[in-house]
Design an enzyme around this catalytic site. Structure first.
Site, mmCIF file in Angstrom:
data_model
loop_
_atom_site.group_PDB
_atom_site.id
_atom_site.type_symbol
_atom_site.label_atom_id
_atom_site.label_comp_id
_atom_site.label_asym_id
_atom_site.label_seq_id
_atom_site.Cartn_x
_atom_site.Cartn_y
_atom_site.Cartn_z
ATOM 1 N N GLY A 92 0.812 -1.216 0.000
ATOM 2 C CA GLY A 92 0.000 0.000 0.000
ATOM 3 C C GLY A 92 0.839 1.257 0.000
ATOM 4 O O GLY A 92 1.970 1.262 -0.484
ATOM 5 N N CYS A 93 0.286 2.345 0.561
ATOM 6 C CA CYS A 93 0.920 3.666 0.494
ATOM 7 C C CYS A 93 1.911 3.870 1.635
ATOM 8 O O CYS A 93 1.893 4.919 2.293
ATOM 9 C CB CYS A 93 -0.141 4.762 0.545
ATOM 10 S SG CYS A 93 -1.169 4.821 -0.911
ATOM 11 N N VAL A 94 2.728 2.887 1.950
ATOM 12 C CA VAL A 94 3.673 3.020 3.075
ATOM 13 C C VAL A 94 5.086 3.106 2.516
ATOM 14 O O VAL A 94 5.423 2.345 1.633
ATOM 15 C CB VAL A 94 3.554 1.835 4.041
ATOM 16 C CG1 VAL A 94 4.599 1.942 5.148
ATOM 17 C CG2 VAL A 94 2.172 1.812 4.648
#
Lengths: 471, 105
Positions: free
Chosen positions: B103-105
């Site tokens: 994801g957006c990490v």
């Protein structure tokens, strides 16, 4: 015309050779190279027929048919988009021209789906699709950050970002999408249940931590309410905030409590992110319906989306199209700005003395027209506000849009090419804080600040409210 | 998936150098991973963060929120980046043998 006819024959010849070339590749078990980013299980065979069949289906789709017919038939090749594109302004490479990129799809459209293209071929810009073209499209469609700055100024009204999206969806049918999209979407739809793979127990542990942290920082007891059936709002953030953005979540919870909101978080589904916007209608629909199902389960009245541009845009624009349930959808910028305006939330800007500027996330700004609410919040919360130049519909993308911020292989591209215009803008502002209400933008901007050693701190909009709120 | 020798053991890693099976991790593997993350020496502070991450991961199957990691280890974010130049979510997690964040990490 003999010349055209000859070209046509060459093109036809290539088309006819294609299947046998594919067979040869299969026999040798030759793997293709994908240098731009890692790809999970790409389809290696019959790429051209699958591409054309997918494009045919897209062109028949009610959502896209009219727009695509308009956009693909209409481009004066005036290249006014070149002046608008933050990437082309930095690289000056042909492949980064919005019109050039769109022409890759336009040529296929003309060749296979228009009478003039079938008859006149290259003379009207039609071109038979070749294997190399598909490989070139991967890089070109993903170098575009889908920011739509070019669409604002196109004299013909063409939205090149929509063409990029359709192009990505078409090659997406060949599994040609960044591995992090497919892995994360798989986790969201069939695995742990969200794109960051945070299990429910860890999520609850994090909510408890945030409550304790607010108490430690401010002395206030603020709740992150969970699974409250019948609440007015289901609040859902981009799930990565629960790893990366403590201040944004704390500021949001404090604001909602101060405003007297009747709200809840759902522990059945807690991820507003929807990577489908970047590569797949199927994923768009499935992820959105998981969100709507959670709202339905909790019998809430509305859905309130946290600081995330693409999540808000996807939910707002596609709820009517794909939604199995219907709910009004709001972004938290709209909620908080309204609460301030109505006097339900009071702020003391004296506590934020440093100069703050605001970055318009493309999907909130150009995507949804949410320009003033975040500005009204920031202006009420800080003493000194300056605009980035240019701003609002002319603002530059952070350089990590279109999902590129999540693709590890694109880091150098984002730092050294796509983000350069943004770096110039930030430097010129002289601000000490840069507020951006979008998880995607925040990650990219923080990385830009670190990489280019900029003297600025990146925050969310609600981060500024933690100290400013009068509770 | 490539196999590399980390701390004397043949281990599968992904394209960004994260180990694929968190169970093969040990301190020798951590030291070998550290050298790929601009961490030439694992100091006591590095071990404190890495072991904390490892423990949280074994309990919750995910890395903790970064703020929680800083608070529980008493290492502030700025110093965290000094210890792990590619950041807590990438460098520190990789050394602790956690899978690559999604994801957006």
């Amino acid at each position: 015309m003999p010349q055209t006819a000859k070209n046509e024959n060459i093109e036809k010849g290539n088309m006819q050779k294609q299947p046998s070339e594919n067979v040869k590749n299969t026999e040798k078990k030759q793997k293709r190279n994908y240098p731009f980013f890692a790809i999970e299980n790409p389809i290696e065979e019959n790429r051209i027929p699958v591409f054309i069949k997918t494009m045919e289906a897209v062109l028949k789709d009610d959502k896209y048919r009219l727009l695509l017919d308009l956009y693909l038939n209409t481009c004066a090749s005036c290249n006014s988009c070149a002046d608008q594109c933050h990437l082309y302004q930095t690289t000056h490479e042909e492949k980064d021209l919005p019109a050039y990129r769109s022409n890759m799809l336009r040529a296929v459209y003309r060749k296979y789906f228009t009478t003039s293209g079938k008859l006149l071929g290259g003379f009207v810009g039609a071109k038979a699709l070749k294997e190399d073209d598909i490989d070139n499209m991967i890089e070109s469609f993903y170098r575009c950050t889908m920011c739509r700055r070019c669409a604002v100024e196109c004299p013909m009204g063409v939205d090149n970002a929509l063409i990029t999206r359709i192009g990505r969806c078409v090659i997406g049918e060949l599994n040609l999408a960044p591995k992090n999209f497919t892995v994360s979407s798989y986790q969201q739809l069939y695995g742990v249940g969200n794109t960051s793979s945070i299990p429910k127990e860890a999520f609850i542990d994090t909510l408890d931590f945030l409550q304790d942290e607010i108490k430690d920082m401010t002395g206030h007891s603020v709740e992150f309410p969970r699974d409250k059936v019948g609440a007015e709002y289901l609040f859902i953030a981009p799930v990565s905030d629960y790893i990366m953005e403590a201040d944004t979540l704390m500021g949001t919870a404090m604001t909602l409590q101060a405003a007297g909101a009747d709200w809840t978080i759902g522990t059945g589904y807690y991820d507003a992110i929807n990577y489908g916007l970047f590569y797949s209608d199927t994923v768009t629909a499935d992820a959105l319906n998981k969100l709507l199902a959670e709202a339905y389960r909790l019998k809430v009245k509305k859905i309130l989306i946290g600081e995330c541009g693409h999540a808000t845009k996807t939910a707002k624009l596609f709820v009517d199209v794909f939604g199995k349930h219907q709910f009004p959808i709001q972004n938290v910028m709209e909620y908080t700005a309204e609460a301030i305006k109505k006097g339900r939330v009071k702020l003391n800007p004296e506590v934020n003395q440093e100069t703050v500027t605001y970055h318009d996330p493309c999907n909130l700004g150009r995507g949804l027209g949410i320009y003033e609410p975040p500005r009204n919040i920031v202006k009420a919360a800080v003493k000194h506000f300056v605009e980035l130049q240019p701003n609002r519909e002319k603002n530059y993308c952070c350089g990590g849009g279109g999902g590129s911020v999540t693709v590890p292989d694109m880091y150098n591209f984002r730092m050294n090419l796509a983000g350069i215009k943004k770096v110039e803008q930030i430097k010129a502002s002289g601000a000490k804080y840069l507020a951006a209400p979008c998880a995607n933008c925040k990650k990219q901007l923080k990385e830009l600040v670190e990489y280019h050693k900029l003297p600025v701190t990146v925050v969310g909009v609600h981060d500024l409210l933690i100290r400013a709120l009068l509770m | 998936m490539a196999k590399v020798n980390l701390g004397g053991v043949e281990i599968e890693i992904d394209e960004d150098g994260f180990i694929q099976d968190p169970n093969v991790w040990n301190e020798k593997v951590a030291e070998a991973l550290a050298s790929t993350e601009d961490v030439p020496n694992m100091t006591e502070e590095h071990w404190k963060v890495v072991k904390y991450l490892r423990e949280y991961y074994l309990k919750y199957n995910i890395a903790p929120m970064i703020r929680k990691m800083c608070k529980d280890t008493q290492v502030d974010l700025k110093h965290m980046y000094e210890l792990f130049p590619s950041g807590p979510a990438k460098g520190a997690c990789k050394i602790a043998g956690l899978p690559k964040p999604t994801g957006c990490v």
